[in-house]
Write a protein that holds these residues in place. Structure first.
Motif, short mmCIF file in Angstrom:
data_model
loop_
_atom_site.label_atom_id
_atom_site.label_comp_id
_atom_site.label_asym_id
_atom_site.label_seq_id
_atom_site.Cartn_x
_atom_site.Cartn_y
_atom_site.Cartn_z
N GLN A 194 50.48 40.73 28.98
CA GLN A 194 49.54 41.73 28.81
C GLN A 194 49.93 42.89 28.42
O GLN A 194 49.25 43.56 27.55
CB GLN A 194 48.84 41.79 30.05
N GLU A 195 51.22 43.40 28.67
CA GLU A 195 51.81 44.70 28.29
C GLU A 195 52.10 44.73 26.75
O GLU A 195 51.85 45.69 25.84
CB GLU A 195 53.01 44.90 28.89
N ALA A 200 50.18 46.31 21.30
CA ALA A 200 49.57 45.96 20.00
C ALA A 200 48.03 46.73 19.83
O ALA A 200 47.81 46.98 18.96
CB ALA A 200 49.80 44.83 19.67
N LEU A 201 47.28 46.38 21.04
CA LEU A 201 45.81 46.73 20.61
C LEU A 201 45.51 48.26 20.84
O LEU A 201 44.84 48.78 20.18
CB LEU A 201 45.14 46.36 22.00
N LYS A 203 47.93 50.51 19.42
CA LYS A 203 48.14 50.92 18.18
C LYS A 203 47.17 50.56 17.00
O LYS A 203 46.78 51.28 16.29
CB LYS A 203 49.49 50.06 17.60
N ARG A 204 46.52 49.51 17.36
CA ARG A 204 45.25 49.03 16.42
C ARG A 204 44.15 50.07 16.49
O ARG A 204 43.43 50.49 15.72
CB ARG A 204 44.84 47.60 16.73
N THR A 205 43.95 50.39 17.85
CA THR A 205 42.66 51.20 18.26
C THR A 205 43.04 52.60 17.77
O THR A 205 42.13 53.29 17.11
CB THR A 205 42.51 51.32 19.80
N LYS A 206 44.21 53.07 17.71
CA LYS A 206 44.59 54.40 17.27
C LYS A 206 44.27 54.52 15.64
O LYS A 206 43.69 55.35 15.22
CB LYS A 206 45.94 54.77 17.48
N ARG A 207 44.75 53.45 14.90
CA ARG A 207 44.43 53.31 13.56
C ARG A 207 43.07 53.26 13.07
O ARG A 207 42.72 53.82 12.22
CB ARG A 207 45.32 52.21 12.97
N ALA A 208 42.33 52.50 13.98
CA ALA A 208 40.84 52.35 13.83
C ALA A 208 40.08 53.67 13.84
O ALA A 208 39.14 54.28 13.25
CB ALA A 208 40.22 51.19 14.58
N GLN A 409 39.40 46.83 29.15
CA GLN A 409 39.34 45.61 29.84
C GLN A 409 40.87 45.38 30.29
O GLN A 409 41.30 45.13 31.38
CB GLN A 409 38.44 44.61 29.11
N LEU A 410 41.79 45.23 29.26
CA LEU A 410 43.01 45.06 29.63
C LEU A 410 43.84 45.99 30.53
O LEU A 410 44.40 45.55 31.52
CB LEU A 410 43.98 44.89 28.28
#
Length: 754
Positions: A194-195, A200-201, A203-208, A409-410
């Motif tokens: 989960q960590e 990774a999520l 990082k992807r959210t920041k870029r989005a 959620q995570l």
């Protein structure tokens, strides 16, 4: 000669021999009476084997722990509502994980089960699990899986872990430790996984988010460049134009209405009512007083006449009122005319003012409408590019929101986690679940009883043996003349006469007398009665029946002879080549039929022997062609002479299904008897015998009847009362064949007597 026989019941095998269908308690009781040895034997064997297995089986104990799936808690402490499909999938995943081979192997390692004697069956040894190979661990895991059952309680989030073992403490320990081992082995992996996913999520959210900001800035820059406010698209411009157009039309309508109103006010002033209709309070009061005085005048004129002082007074008052009324009316009319002129001027001024205001508003609205229409056309051209930029921004916004929600959620899962909790521990079981002697033995007793009665009923359904007079009458329409009991050592033709003479009160002698009475009842014409005795196959006892019938006639004081015409079997006596009689007193039938003995001398010798014994005509040798002998004229002459000298002549004929000689001899007989062996001769054998005889059969003799067994079986004839009516007969253990229980009682009584 055609023989008409009743058609055998083809379903006879599907009925109990007494004729009743297989139903009812009485029929079941009859089946038990007939097959009690088989039924009790099957029950005893099954129950005995079950008891042996039960009492030698190692007891097994069962411990059950209950687990519960935790409700997920979000990072902010609020309950997170899960979809039903997702929740069900998580529960099924946990069940599969609990029942997996990997978890069982982890249980073996973490709990060091190979060191535990309750699991391995070996002495305690520290370090055995640590030294075990992977193959040994896998075998131990399979052994543990065979002991554990994982199940879900329907429509709940509860899971039961059931452990069965010969050791109750060990079973409770495994059931309670299952959830802990599952949590420990999955916690670290889940957190690490989960960590990594959260990082990774994130990082992807920041870029989005950065891409969304750039897309929204492009939309804002384009709007600023083209001076397009938010919401300035074709639809909103068209709505604004439509609104302004509607307001302009409304202003034009208001202007026209105000102009028309101004013109109407001037016209209304000309047609306004005159001052003649004006009034005042004083004028109204004087008018009322004038009306009252006129009424008073009318009353006084009619009562006093015209010259009365009261009337004159009233007339003076009337004149005064008229003068006041005329003055007040002139004043009111003048004031009313002035007020009407002022009001008309005021209303006309207001109407002209409203018309001017409406015209000004219409002009402004028309100007704004023209400007808005021009702006709408320019926005329409720029809206294509703006829509493209907004779509890109909206796409980025949806991606960003989705990634943010998943990240949240995570994060919630990292706070609380979704796992198992031990709802209730498994207590140490006190009573084994297996074996359960009482339940098992009761089930074995019930099952063996059903099996035993099933086997007994199958035997009854497939039994095609003849056993009762009722069965013979139902199948063939023939009477049973006698039921001859089974003898311990059997009845030979040499011992029949001795048995009848020595045991006159026995059941055997009574059956012989009954047979003789039935035969003599069938007497036809004068002279001696000729009875043909035959059977379906050898071994049915036709010869002993023939000799018993002759001996019973001798005991009754009649003259009787037995003629053995079963020429296919060699006589027991030695062949006397020249003599007319052998050493046992029988007369050589073959010598007579072949013309080697004179008829008169033979009959003389036979008549002398009948004074105190049964006359027997038997072959002293074996003939080559028995059919030629039977068809000779000498045989017919023999029976004619015997009818004149004897009261009863019994023909011992060959078996019907072996040779056809019996059918050829039927022409000499007055009565034909078919001997069947009780419990041995089948329905088909008897039916084929009746057809093969080609002549009517008068009656059937049931031979070798086991009276006690027949009575217990309740076969539906008089023999079923034998046990209650046996006191009327001489008790002879040599004659009546005892059943199994009777023999067992004799074995028990013998040591006591000794």
């Amino acid at each position: 000669m055609t023989l008409a026989l009743p058609s055998p019941d083809i379903n006879a095998g599907a009925r109990i021999p007494n004729g009743g269908p297989l139903m009812g308690l009485e029929q079941i009781a009859n089946v038990f009476r007939r097959r009690h040895a088989l039924i009790l034997g099957i029950i005893a064997v099954v129950v005995g084997m079950t008891a042996l297995i039960v009492f030698t089986q190692t007891p097994v104990y069962e411990a059950k722990a209950t687990l519960r799936m935790d409700v997920p808690i979000a990072a902010d402490g609020s309950d997170r509502v899960q979809q039903s499909a997702e929740s069900e999938m998580q529960i099924e995943t946990e069940i599969r994980a609990l029942a997996s081979h990997d978890l069982a192997a982890a249980m073996v390692r973490d709990l060091e089960l190979l060191d535990n004697p309750a699991f391995s069956g070996r002495k305690m040894s520290k370090g055995r699990t640590a030294r075990a190979s992977q193959g040994r661990i896998d075998k131990a895991a399979e052994q543990l899986q065979s002991m554990v059952t994982i199940q879900r309680i329907a429509h709940t989030q509860l899971i039961t872990v059931t452990v069965r073992s010969p050791h109750p403490k060990f079973a409770a320990m495994i059931a309670n430790r299952y959830v802990h081992v599952r949590q420990m082995n999955s916690m670290v992996d889940r957190l690490q996984r989960q960590e990594g996913i959260v990082a990774a999520l994130a990082k992807r959210t920041k870029r989005a988010g950065e891409e969304l900001r750039q897309a929204e800035q492009a939309v804002a820059d384009y709007r600023n460049e083209h001076r397009m406010l938010a919401g300035s698209d074709g639809t909103s411009d068209a709505g604004g134009i439509n609104a302004l157009t509607a307001e302009a039309v409304s202003a034009a309508s208001a202007r026209a209405a105000a102009a028309a109103k101004a013109a109407g006010v001037s016209a209304a002033a000309a047609i306004r009512p005159g001052p003649e209709s004006a009034t005042s309070p004083l004028l109204s009061a004087q008018q009322q007083r004038y009306a009252d005085l006129m009424q008073r005048k009318a009353e006084l004129s009619g009562f006093y006449g015209s010259g009365h002082p009261a009337l004159a007074n009233v007339l003076a008052q009337i004149d005064e009122v008229k003068r006041i009324m005329e003055a007040e009316q002139a004043r009111v009319r003048q004031r009313a005319a002035a007020d009407a002129a002022v009001q008309a001027s005021h209303e006309s001024t207001l109407a002209r003012s409203d018309a001017q205001g409406a015209a000004a508003r219409e002009a402004v609205l028309q100007s704004n409408l023209a400007a808005l229409t021009s702006k709408a056309y320019r926005n329409n051209e720029a809206g294509v590019k703006l829509a493209e930029l907004e779509r890109a921004a909206e796409t980025q916004r949806g991606l960003y929101v989705g990634l943010s929600g998943r990240l949240k959620q995570l994060g919630a899962a990292l706070v609380s986690g979704t796992g198992l909790v031990l709802q209730s521990t498994a207590p140490i079981p006190q009573n084994p679940i297996s074996p359960t002697p009482r339940k098992t033995l009761m089930a074995a007793l019930l099952g063996s009883t059903v099996l035993a009665f099933g086997c007994a009923f199958v035997l009854e359904l497939t039994d095609r043996k003849l056993r009762s007079a009722e069965q013979i009458w139902r199948l063939f329409g023939l009477d049973s003349y006698a039921m001859v009991p089974m003898l311990r050592s059997g009845v030979e033709k040499e011992t029949a006469a001795r048995l009848i003479a020595d045991r006159p009160s026995s059941l055997f002698v009574e059956s012989a007398r009954m047979l003789l009475a039935e035969v003599m009842r069938q007497r036809r014409g004068g002279g001696g009665q000729v009875v043909l005795v035959t059977s379906p196959l050898p071994g049915d006892g036709k010869t002993s029946i023939a000799y018993s019938l002759g001996a019973a006639a001798i005991a009754a004081g009649s003259r009787a002879a037995v003629v053995e015409l079963d020429l296919w079997q060699r006589a027991a006596a030695a062949n006397d080549e020249g003599g007319a009689a052998d050493r046992d007193g029988t007369i050589d039938l073959i010598g007579y039929l072949q013309g080697e003995s004179r008829v008169r001398g033979l009959l003389t010798q036979a008549s002398v022997s009948t004074q105190n014994a049964l006359t027997i005509f038997a072959p002293h040798g074996q003939t080559r062609d028995p059919s030629m002998v039977i068809s000779s004229t000498q045989l017919a002459s023999l029976f004619e002479d015997l009818r004149a000298r004897m009261d009863l002549i019994v023909i011992d004929a060959p078996p019907v299904l072996a040779v056809r000689d019996a059918s050829n001899m039927a022409c000499f007989a007055d009565v034909t008897l078919l001997v069947v062996r009780w419990g041995h001769t089948t329905v088909e054998e008897a039916a084929d015998s009746l057809v093969a005889l080609r002549s009517p059969v008068d009656g059937v003799v049931l031979n070798a009847v086991d009276y006690p067994r027949h009575a217990r079986g309740r076969y539906g004839d008089l023999v079923q009362y034998f046990n209650r009516a046996g006191a009327y007969y001489e008790r002879d253990d040599e004659l009546i064949q005892k059943g199994f229980l009777g023999k067992l009682r004799d074995m028990i009584r013998r040591p006591r007597a000794a």
